[in-house]
Design a protein around this motif. Structure first.
Motif, PDB file in Angstrom:
ATOM      1  N   PRO A  93      30.534  42.413 -14.834  1.00  9.65           N
ATOM      2  CA  PRO A  93      29.760  41.174 -14.975  1.00  9.65           C
ATOM      3  C   PRO A  93      30.581  39.930 -14.665  1.00  9.65           C
ATOM      4  O   PRO A  93      30.044  38.937 -14.148  1.00  9.65           O
ATOM      5  N   LEU A  94      31.873  39.949 -14.933  1.00  8.81           N
ATOM      6  CA  LEU A  94      32.736  38.830 -14.580  1.00  8.81           C
ATOM      7  C   LEU A  94      32.745  38.625 -13.067  1.00  8.81           C
ATOM      8  O   LEU A  94      32.592  37.501 -12.565  1.00  8.81           O
ATOM      9  N   SER A  95      32.892  39.717 -12.326  1.00 10.02           N
ATOM     10  CA  SER A  95      32.893  39.635 -10.869  1.00 10.02           C
ATOM     11  C   SER A  95      31.550  39.151 -10.339  1.00 10.02           C
ATOM     12  O   SER A  95      31.497  38.375  -9.372  1.00 10.02           O
ATOM     13  N   LEU A  96      30.474  39.583 -10.950  1.00  7.84           N
ATOM     14  CA  LEU A  96      29.144  39.120 -10.561  1.00  7.84           C
ATOM     15  C   LEU A  96      29.019  37.606 -10.721  1.00  7.84           C
ATOM     16  O   LEU A  96      28.508  36.910  -9.836  1.00  7.84           O
ATOM     17  N   LEU A  97      29.494  37.092 -11.843  1.00 10.22           N
ATOM     18  CA  LEU A  97      29.418  35.650 -12.081  1.00 10.22           C
ATOM     19  C   LEU A  97      30.299  34.884 -11.100  1.00 10.22           C
ATOM     20  O   LEU A  97      29.907  33.829 -10.598  1.00 10.22           O
ATOM     21  N   LEU A  98      31.480  35.399 -10.808  1.00 11.63           N
ATOM     22  CA  LEU A  98      32.376  34.719  -9.869  1.00 11.63           C
ATOM     23  C   LEU A  98      31.833  34.753  -8.447  1.00 11.63           C
ATOM     24  O   LEU A  98      32.065  33.814  -7.667  1.00 11.63           O
ATOM     25  N   LYS A  99      31.106  35.789  -8.096  1.00 11.67           N
ATOM     26  CA  LYS A  99      30.543  35.899  -6.744  1.00 11.67           C
ATOM     27  C   LYS A  99      29.576  34.754  -6.455  1.00 11.67           C
ATOM     28  O   LYS A  99      29.354  34.380  -5.295  1.00 11.67           O
ATOM     29  N   GLN A 100      29.036  34.159  -7.475  1.00 19.46           N
ATOM     30  CA  GLN A 100      28.058  33.087  -7.291  1.00 19.46           C
ATOM     31  C   GLN A 100      28.706  31.733  -6.993  1.00 19.46           C
ATOM     32  O   GLN A 100      28.020  30.787  -6.624  1.00 19.46           O
ATOM     33  N   SER A 101      30.026  31.632  -7.140  1.00 15.77           N
ATOM     34  CA  SER A 101      30.689  30.339  -6.998  1.00 15.77           C
ATOM     35  C   SER A 101      31.049  30.026  -5.545  1.00 15.77           C
ATOM     36  O   SER A 101      31.612  30.866  -4.840  1.00 15.77           O
ATOM     37  N   ASP A 102      30.775  28.791  -5.136  1.00 19.74           N
ATOM     38  CA  ASP A 102      31.166  28.370  -3.795  1.00 19.74           C
ATOM     39  C   ASP A 102      32.620  27.912  -3.740  1.00 19.74           C
ATOM     40  O   ASP A 102      33.121  27.518  -2.689  1.00 19.74           O
ATOM     41  N   LEU A 103      33.324  27.969  -4.870  1.00 16.46           N
ATOM     42  CA  LEU A 103      34.746  27.642  -4.897  1.00 16.46           C
ATOM     43  C   LEU A 103      35.613  28.805  -4.435  1.00 16.46           C
ATOM     44  O   LEU A 103      36.802  28.628  -4.158  1.00 16.46           O
ATOM     45  N   ILE A 104      35.024  30.000  -4.377  1.00 15.38           N
ATOM     46  CA  ILE A 104      35.780  31.216  -4.046  1.00 15.38           C
ATOM     47  C   ILE A 104      35.384  31.691  -2.661  1.00 15.38           C
ATOM     48  O   ILE A 104      34.203  31.885  -2.373  1.00 15.38           O
ATOM     49  N   SER A 105      36.381  31.888  -1.789  1.00 18.71           N
ATOM     50  CA  SER A 105      36.097  32.391  -0.450  1.00 18.71           C
ATOM     51  C   SER A 105      36.338  33.889  -0.328  1.00 18.71           C
ATOM     52  O   SER A 105      35.740  34.551   0.522  1.00 18.71           O
ATOM     53  N   HIS A 106      37.226  34.440  -1.163  1.00 19.79           N
ATOM     54  CA  HIS A 106      37.516  35.875  -1.125  1.00 19.79           C
ATOM     55  C   HIS A 106      37.666  36.374  -2.550  1.00 19.79           C
ATOM     56  O   HIS A 106      38.529  35.910  -3.301  1.00 19.79           O
ATOM     57  N   LEU A 156      28.413  44.117  -4.789  1.00 22.89           N
ATOM     58  CA  LEU A 156      28.467  42.661  -4.866  1.00 22.89           C
ATOM     59  C   LEU A 156      28.439  42.004  -3.494  1.00 22.89           C
ATOM     60  O   LEU A 156      27.966  40.878  -3.347  1.00 22.89           O
ATOM     61  N   SER A 157      28.934  42.703  -2.493  1.00 24.88           N
ATOM     62  CA  SER A 157      29.007  42.112  -1.151  1.00 24.88           C
ATOM     63  C   SER A 157      27.630  41.865  -0.549  1.00 24.88           C
ATOM     64  O   SER A 157      27.500  41.146   0.444  1.00 24.88           O
ATOM     65  N   HIS A 158      26.579  42.440  -1.125  1.00 17.59           N
ATOM     66  CA  HIS A 158      25.219  42.226  -0.627  1.00 17.59           C
ATOM     67  C   HIS A 158      24.596  40.946  -1.178  1.00 17.59           C
ATOM     68  O   HIS A 158      23.497  40.572  -0.764  1.00 17.59           O
ATOM     69  N   ILE A 159      25.269  40.293  -2.109  1.00 24.72           N
ATOM     70  CA  ILE A 159      24.747  39.049  -2.690  1.00 24.72           C
ATOM     71  C   ILE A 159      24.937  37.920  -1.684  1.00 24.72           C
ATOM     72  O   ILE A 159      26.009  37.769  -1.094  1.00 24.72           O
ATOM     73  N   ASN A 160      23.919  37.109  -1.508  1.00 27.63           N
ATOM     74  CA  ASN A 160      23.904  36.128  -0.415  1.00 27.63           C
ATOM     75  C   ASN A 160      24.621  34.822  -0.750  1.00 27.63           C
ATOM     76  O   ASN A 160      24.062  33.727  -0.741  1.00 27.63           O
ATOM     77  N   THR A 161      25.914  34.967  -1.077  1.00 27.89           N
ATOM     78  CA  THR A 161      26.801  33.814  -1.155  1.00 27.89           C
ATOM     79  C   THR A 161      27.915  34.038  -0.147  1.00 27.89           C
ATOM     80  O   THR A 161      28.120  35.156   0.342  1.00 27.89           O
ATOM     81  N   ALA A 162      28.653  32.976   0.157  1.00 28.78           N
ATOM     82  CA  ALA A 162      29.559  33.019   1.313  1.00 28.78           C
ATOM     83  C   ALA A 162      30.823  33.838   1.107  1.00 28.78           C
ATOM     84  O   ALA A 162      31.441  34.287   2.081  1.00 28.78           O
ATOM     85  N   SER A 163      31.243  34.051  -0.124  1.00 32.18           N
ATOM     86  CA  SER A 163      32.527  34.699  -0.355  1.00 32.18           C
ATOM     87  C   SER A 163      32.547  36.152   0.102  1.00 32.18           C
ATOM     88  O   SER A 163      31.580  36.899  -0.071  1.00 32.18           O
ATOM     89  N   LYS A 164      33.677  36.536   0.689  1.00 31.74           N
ATOM     90  CA  LYS A 164      33.920  37.929   1.067  1.00 31.74           C
ATOM     91  C   LYS A 164      34.339  38.705  -0.181  1.00 31.74           C
ATOM     92  O   LYS A 164      35.025  38.182  -1.055  1.00 31.74           O
ATOM     93  N   VAL A 165      33.916  39.967  -0.267  1.00 28.68           N
ATOM     94  CA  VAL A 165      34.303  40.818  -1.390  1.00 28.68           C
ATOM     95  C   VAL A 165      34.979  42.070  -0.855  1.00 28.68           C
ATOM     96  O   VAL A 165      34.451  42.722   0.049  1.00 28.68           O
ATOM     97  N   THR A 166      36.144  42.383  -1.404  1.00 26.73           N
ATOM     98  CA  THR A 166      36.845  43.603  -1.014  1.00 26.73           C
ATOM     99  C   THR A 166      37.175  44.422  -2.256  1.00 26.73           C
ATOM    100  O   THR A 166      37.400  43.875  -3.331  1.00 26.73           O
ATOM    101  N   GLY A 167      37.193  45.743  -2.101  1.00 32.16           N
ATOM    102  CA  GLY A 167      37.517  46.644  -3.203  1.00 32.16           C
ATOM    103  C   GLY A 167      38.838  47.327  -2.957  1.00 32.16           C
ATOM    104  O   GLY A 167      39.161  47.696  -1.817  1.00 32.16           O
ATOM    105  N   HIS A 168      39.618  47.523  -4.011  1.00 33.77           N
ATOM    106  CA  HIS A 168      40.958  48.108  -3.910  1.00 33.77           C
ATOM    107  C   HIS A 168      41.147  49.060  -5.080  1.00 33.77           C
ATOM    108  O   HIS A 168      41.015  48.651  -6.241  1.00 33.77           O
ATOM    109  N   VAL A 169      41.467  50.312  -4.796  1.00 33.67           N
ATOM    110  CA  VAL A 169      41.536  51.335  -5.837  1.00 33.67           C
ATOM    111  C   VAL A 169      42.921  51.976  -5.875  1.00 33.67           C
ATOM    112  O   VAL A 169      43.465  52.373  -4.837  1.00 33.67           O
TER     113      VAL A 169
END
Length: 343
Positions: free
Chosen positions: A16-29, A45-58
């Motif tokens: 949920p933290l990542s979901l909330l951050l995905k909505q911010s226009d202050l974050i580009s990646h 999360l990458s399907h959400i229509n805000t501009a920031s890129k989302v990457t996953g790392h495991v």
């Protein structure tokens, strides 16, 4: 580019933290790291229509890539609290997790802001600071213990008692000092009616006592209600996102006058001298003005009521042990303690 990394992104707070951050226009990646499932969370999360890129790392091998170029690293990683557990009980597991993540930050993003959510914050923040000190990259202005949930709970619980108090108004933010567990949490309720729009609000001594106890131990309500399924995750994610975005508003957008309560290393931070003398501690939560370099100024503790003075004294005594425990975890490793991971 503003890259924000969430370490522990697939967990109960991290998602949920990542979901909330995905909505911010202050974050580009938005880079999501975890030992499992982070790639799936990132794809979602990458399907959400805000501009920031989302990457996953495991996995440990992907941590360096996640952290490279980070502006801010948020750390909710760790195990949740279970019924009967105190935050201090979490130390044995979460201390080594936070240590290893801090070491990776020291190596791959030494200038990043580090926001520590992993409990017990009173001990994990000193762990992060000691790791960074050993790596010669420590800047006290850039490490924060996220105690915002105590502020959020304070506003909500006061509203339940005094409905005329608007809990979401930033002007109604309640200062909370001390630490982030039980008796170390001290809400400064005596100052509410000094705000011009809240002059009609007053509390009986019993209301103050009840509210203070509920704010201090509000986490126990959630642990009990979840009946073994975990601790506060959604409200903590909300609070963690609020603090992260406040920091970005000040450091990226240059907004002035952004103030949040947070647990910080006092020595070396602007304006902290009075609080150091008053508490005798190197770490304490209080109002901090945020700026381009993180801490712009530690604000002096407000004038306290007699009851609040007594609570702060109790908090200081408990914090001494919490802080020492975190520091010694790095400076005096115990036999049998898990070694630092190679990240």
């Amino acid at each position: 580019m503003v890259k924000v990394v969430v370490c522990g992104a697939a967990g109960g707070i991290g998602q949920p933290l990542s979901l909330l951050l995905k909505q911010s226009d202050l974050i580009s990646h938005l880079a999501l790291y975890d030992i499992v499932n982070a790639i799936g969370v990132a794809a979602d999360l990458s399907h959400i229509n805000t501009a920031s890129k989302v990457t996953g790392h495991v996995g440990a091998g992907a941590l360096a890539e996640a952290l490279q170029g980070a502006h801010t690293v948020v750390i909710p990683a760790g195990v949740p609290r279970r019924p009967g557990m105190t935050r201090d009980d979490l130390f044995k597991v979460n201390a080594s997790i936070v240590r290893d993540l801090a070491q990776a930050c020291a190596e791959h993003c030494p200038k990043a802001f580090i926001l520590v959510i992993s409990n017990p914050v009173n001990s994990t923040v000193p762990i992060v600071c000691e790791v960074l000190k050993k790596a010669n990259v420590f800047d006290p202005r850039r490490v924060f213990g996220v105690t915002t949930l105590d502020v959020v709970r304070s506003s909500r619980f006061v509203h339940e008692v005094k409905p005329q108090f608007e809990p979401h108004e930033i002007a109604n933010r309640i200062t909370v000092v001390g630490g982030h567990s039980g008796a170390t949490i001290v809400p400064i309720l005596s100052k509410i009616n000094q705000q011009p729009h809240n002059q009609s609000i007053s509390f009986t001594p019993e209301e103050i006592k009840t509210l203070t106890h509920r704010i201090q131990f509000g986490g126990d309500e959630v642990v009990k209600a979840k009946d073994g399924a975990g601790s506060a995750t959604l409200s903590m994610a909300y609070a963690g996102a609020r603090f992260t975005l406040s920091l970005l508003e000040a450091s990226v957008r240059g907004k002035r006058g952004v103030v949040e309560s947070t647990f910080v290393h006092l020595p070396g931070n602007p304006g902290s001298e009075w609080n150091q003398r008053f508490t005798g501690l190197d770490y304490f939560a209080q109002d901090v003005e945020l700026g381009p370099d993180g801490v712009a100024k530690v604000l002096a503790l407000p004038e306290l009521s007699t009851e609040e003075q007594a609570l702060v004294k109790i908090a200081i005594n408990e914090l001494k042990g919490n802080v020492t425990k975190g520091v010694k975890f790095i400076t005096e490793p115990q036999p049998g303690a898990p070694p630092a991971a190679k990240l």
